[in-house]
Design a protein around this motif. Structure first.
Motif, PDB file in Angstrom:
ATOM      1  N   VAL A   1       0.839  -1.203   0.000  1.00 21.05           N
ATOM      2  CA  VAL A   1       0.000   0.000   0.000  1.00 21.05           C
ATOM      3  C   VAL A   1       0.874   1.253   0.000  1.00 21.05           C
ATOM      4  O   VAL A   1       0.553   2.246  -0.653  1.00 21.05           O
ATOM      5  CB  VAL A   1      -0.953  -0.017   1.212  1.00 21.05           C
ATOM      6  CG1 VAL A   1      -1.689   1.308   1.344  1.00 21.05           C
ATOM      7  CG2 VAL A   1      -1.951  -1.168   1.070  1.00 21.05           C
ATOM      8  N   ARG A   2       1.995   1.202   0.705  1.00 20.59           N
ATOM      9  CA  ARG A   2       2.894   2.363   0.734  1.00 20.59           C
ATOM     10  C   ARG A   2       3.431   2.669  -0.661  1.00 20.59           C
ATOM     11  O   ARG A   2       3.500   3.830  -1.063  1.00 20.59           O
ATOM     12  CB  ARG A   2       4.042   2.116   1.706  1.00 20.59           C
ATOM     13  CG  ARG A   2       5.109   3.202   1.676  1.00 20.59           C
ATOM     14  CD  ARG A   2       5.970   3.189   2.921  1.00 20.59           C
ATOM     15  NE  ARG A   2       6.431   1.862   3.239  1.00 20.59           N
ATOM     16  CZ  ARG A   2       6.830   1.490   4.472  1.00 20.59           C
ATOM     17  NH1 ARG A   2       6.782   2.351   5.462  1.00 20.59           N
ATOM     18  NH2 ARG A   2       7.261   0.270   4.687  1.00 20.59           N
ATOM     19  N   ALA A   3       3.818   1.638  -1.410  1.00 12.85           N
ATOM     20  CA  ALA A   3       4.288   1.860  -2.780  1.00 12.85           C
ATOM     21  C   ALA A   3       3.206   2.533  -3.612  1.00 12.85           C
ATOM     22  O   ALA A   3       3.475   3.463  -4.389  1.00 12.85           O
ATOM     23  CB  ALA A   3       4.703   0.536  -3.414  1.00 12.85           C
ATOM     24  N   ALA A   4       1.967   2.077  -3.448  1.00  6.95           N
ATOM     25  CA  ALA A   4       0.860   2.679  -4.197  1.00  6.95           C
ATOM     26  C   ALA A   4       0.624   4.118  -3.768  1.00  6.95           C
ATOM     27  O   ALA A   4       0.337   4.986  -4.604  1.00  6.95           O
ATOM     28  CB  ALA A   4      -0.404   1.848  -3.994  1.00  6.95           C
ATOM     29  N   ARG A   5       0.743   4.390  -2.487  1.00  9.29           N
ATOM     30  CA  ARG A   5       0.503   5.751  -1.987  1.00  9.29           C
ATOM     31  C   ARG A   5       1.461   6.749  -2.636  1.00  9.29           C
ATOM     32  O   ARG A   5       1.074   7.882  -2.962  1.00  9.29           O
ATOM     33  CB  ARG A   5       0.680   5.786  -0.469  1.00  9.29           C
ATOM     34  CG  ARG A   5       0.402   7.178   0.147  1.00  9.29           C
ATOM     35  CD  ARG A   5       0.637   7.190   1.643  1.00  9.29           C
ATOM     36  NE  ARG A   5      -0.188   6.205   2.332  1.00  9.29           N
ATOM     37  CZ  ARG A   5       0.287   5.139   2.974  1.00  9.29           C
ATOM     38  NH1 ARG A   5       1.604   4.912   3.010  1.00  9.29           N
ATOM     39  NH2 ARG A   5      -0.518   4.313   3.586  1.00  9.29           N
ATOM     40  N   TYR A   6       2.708   6.325  -2.842  1.00  5.99           N
ATOM     41  CA  TYR A   6       3.693   7.215  -3.470  1.00  5.99           C
ATOM     42  C   TYR A   6       3.648   7.146  -4.992  1.00  5.99           C
ATOM     43  O   TYR A   6       4.367   7.889  -5.665  1.00  5.99           O
ATOM     44  CB  TYR A   6       5.102   6.880  -2.979  1.00  5.99           C
ATOM     45  CG  TYR A   6       5.396   7.410  -1.594  1.00  5.99           C
ATOM     46  CD1 TYR A   6       5.698   8.755  -1.398  1.00  5.99           C
ATOM     47  CD2 TYR A   6       5.334   6.578  -0.489  1.00  5.99           C
ATOM     48  CE1 TYR A   6       5.959   9.255  -0.134  1.00  5.99           C
ATOM     49  CE2 TYR A   6       5.593   7.066   0.790  1.00  5.99           C
ATOM     50  CZ  TYR A   6       5.898   8.406   0.962  1.00  5.99           C
ATOM     51  OH  TYR A   6       6.146   8.902   2.215  1.00  5.99           O
ATOM     52  N   GLY A   7       2.818   6.279  -5.542  1.00  9.27           N
ATOM     53  CA  GLY A   7       2.748   6.151  -6.995  1.00  9.27           C
ATOM     54  C   GLY A   7       4.031   5.630  -7.591  1.00  9.27           C
ATOM     55  O   GLY A   7       4.459   6.071  -8.663  1.00  9.27           O
ATOM     56  N   LEU A   8       4.651   4.646  -6.908  1.00  8.60           N
ATOM     57  CA  LEU A   8       5.913   4.072  -7.365  1.00  8.60           C
ATOM     58  C   LEU A   8       5.717   2.621  -7.771  1.00  8.60           C
ATOM     59  O   LEU A   8       4.926   1.895  -7.154  1.00  8.60           O
ATOM     60  CB  LEU A   8       6.969   4.155  -6.253  1.00  8.60           C
ATOM     61  CG  LEU A   8       7.383   5.567  -5.834  1.00  8.60           C
ATOM     62  CD1 LEU A   8       8.326   5.510  -4.644  1.00  8.60           C
ATOM     63  CD2 LEU A   8       8.029   6.312  -7.001  1.00  8.60           C
ATOM     64  N   PRO A   9       6.414   2.158  -8.809  1.00 15.05           N
ATOM     65  CA  PRO A   9       6.313   0.765  -9.226  1.00 15.05           C
ATOM     66  C   PRO A   9       6.660  -0.206  -8.105  1.00 15.05           C
ATOM     67  O   PRO A   9       7.456   0.107  -7.212  1.00 15.05           O
ATOM     68  CB  PRO A   9       7.311   0.671 -10.377  1.00 15.05           C
ATOM     69  CG  PRO A   9       7.430   2.057 -10.897  1.00 15.05           C
ATOM     70  CD  PRO A   9       7.287   2.950  -9.701  1.00 15.05           C
ATOM     71  N   LEU A  10       6.081  -1.396  -8.175  1.00 14.75           N
ATOM     72  CA  LEU A  10       6.209  -2.412  -7.133  1.00 14.75           C
ATOM     73  C   LEU A  10       7.069  -3.570  -7.622  1.00 14.75           C
ATOM     74  O   LEU A  10       6.820  -4.129  -8.686  1.00 14.75           O
ATOM     75  CB  LEU A  10       4.819  -2.932  -6.758  1.00 14.75           C
ATOM     76  CG  LEU A  10       4.737  -4.039  -5.706  1.00 14.75           C
ATOM     77  CD1 LEU A  10       5.104  -3.490  -4.331  1.00 14.75           C
ATOM     78  CD2 LEU A  10       3.332  -4.652  -5.686  1.00 14.75           C
TER      79      LEU A  10
END
Length: 367
Positions: A204-213
């Motif tokens: 979820v943190r990766a998504a919050r920053y809009g960064l690839p996973l």
């Protein structure tokens, strides 16, 4: 919204065949053909030859890990990648991973903006907390701040990677006011991934920053990570981020001419490597039966002939809707010669075969 997709690259969506196929190495200290330990310096020089070969045979990405212990030779991956940049022309270069919690985000950005200049825009960074903790006491950080350090430093790095002057304040370092960091990126933002080992909160943190996973799958059935890929895409939508951001997987493997050769070649080095880590963390030593099971369907070791490995990668790519798959090709003391052959087969046979398999699947689905 600012894109995280590297310039000149187009990441596919589920079912498309333009998946990127990369390689990762931790610079594991190897043995020579007689079984004698190589010095760490020789391992680093051999890694450079492996990287040049990967570039020549068409591998899309090379990731170099960061560790601070005697079984790994690379503690400064950006220095190694700078040498790789000078001898390659097309392969993208990054880390696997940068342990941001025990580093300075500004220094990390400076090193990668320098690497980006040396490589003419081929640099990217994969940030993570790391599965080893030796860097914390080495650099004077308190493990009790494990989560706070990563969260705070990731927030700062998310500002830095845009290439714009930064005004920021947090809890683990002094604030910044309209600060420009040098050298500037030629084409910002810096492509930045978040590596996740299986925590929903990290997804979820990766998504919050809009960064690839980037999902690190090193054990069990890779398909058990499908809920994490789905969670990431749902979270992107909820945070009003692009749902086309790439998802990747990092998994271990080894390619040889036949399945039997690949398993027999890797097993003694894999056994020693995993047994040492297991002894440190309370795991039992691996058995050959467990190893062979992990190389088969439903396991997370991509070990075998080019055909076997290609089919297994293609299955994982389809099941998780991946945009990139990175094979960790270094394993403990596995000799340089075996790794060079693995890199060669991966680039010349596995990569084109994966794309052929995925292309056939798309064609069948449309008919």
């Amino acid at each position: 919204m600012t894109s995280n997709v590297p310039s000149g690259r187009r990441f596919g969506t589920i079912g498309e065949v333009n998946v990127e196929l990369g390689l990762d190495t931790f610079g594991d200290v190897t043995v020579d053909e007689a079984g004698a330990p190589n010095p760490a310096a020789q391992t680093i020089r051999d890694l450079l030859d492996q990287a040049v070969l990967a570039d020549e045979v068409g591998v899309d990405f090379l990731g170099v890990g960061e560790h601070h212990r005697d079984d790994y030779a690379v503690s400064a991956p950006e220095v190694v990648l700078g040498a790789v940049a000078a001898r390659t022309t097309r392969i993208r270069l990054g880390t696997a991973v940068t342990v941001l919690s025990s580093d300075d985000p500004i220094r990390v950005f400076e090193r990668f903006s320098t690497l980006d200049a040396l490589s003419s825009g081929r640099a990217e960074v994969i940030l993570g907390r790391g599965s080893f903790t030796e860097s914390f006491p080495l650099f004077g950080f308190d493990l009790e701040q494990y989560e706070e350090l990563f969260s705070d430093k990731l927030d700062l790095f998310a500002h830095l990677r845009t290439g714009r002057p930064v005004t920021w304040s947090g809890t683990t370092r002094a604030p910044l006011t309209d600060q420009t960091v040098h050298p500037p990126l030629e084409t910002p933002p810096l492509p930045t991934w978040i590596a996740v080992g299986g925590s929903p909160e990290s997804v979820v943190r990766a998504a919050r920053y809009g960064l690839p996973l980037m999902l690190a799958i090193i054990g069990g059935d890779p398909l058990r990570f499908a809920p994490y890929a789905d969670l990431y895409r749902r979270a992107l939508a909820q945070f009003d981020k692009s749902t086309d951001l790439p998802v990747g997987v990092h998994s271990p493997g080894h390619v040889a001419d036949t399945d039997e050769q690949a398993r027999d070649e890797l097993w003694p080095h894999y056994r020693t490597y995993v047994a040492r880590i297991g002894a440190e963390r309370g795991w039992p030593a691996p058995t050959r039966i467990e190893f062979d099971r992990s190389t088969g369907p439903g396991g997370s070791l991509y070990v075998g002939s080019p055909e076997t490995v290609a089919h297994k990668i293609a299955h994982t790519v389809r099941a998780l809707g991946l945009d990139r798959f990175d094979l960790k090709y270094s394993h403990g003391t596995l000799p340089h010669r075996a790794m060079m052959r693995s890199v060669e087969l991966y680039g010349t046979q596995v990569i084109p075969r994966v794309r052929e398999i995925l292309g056939d699947a798309v064609t069948d689905a449309r008919e």
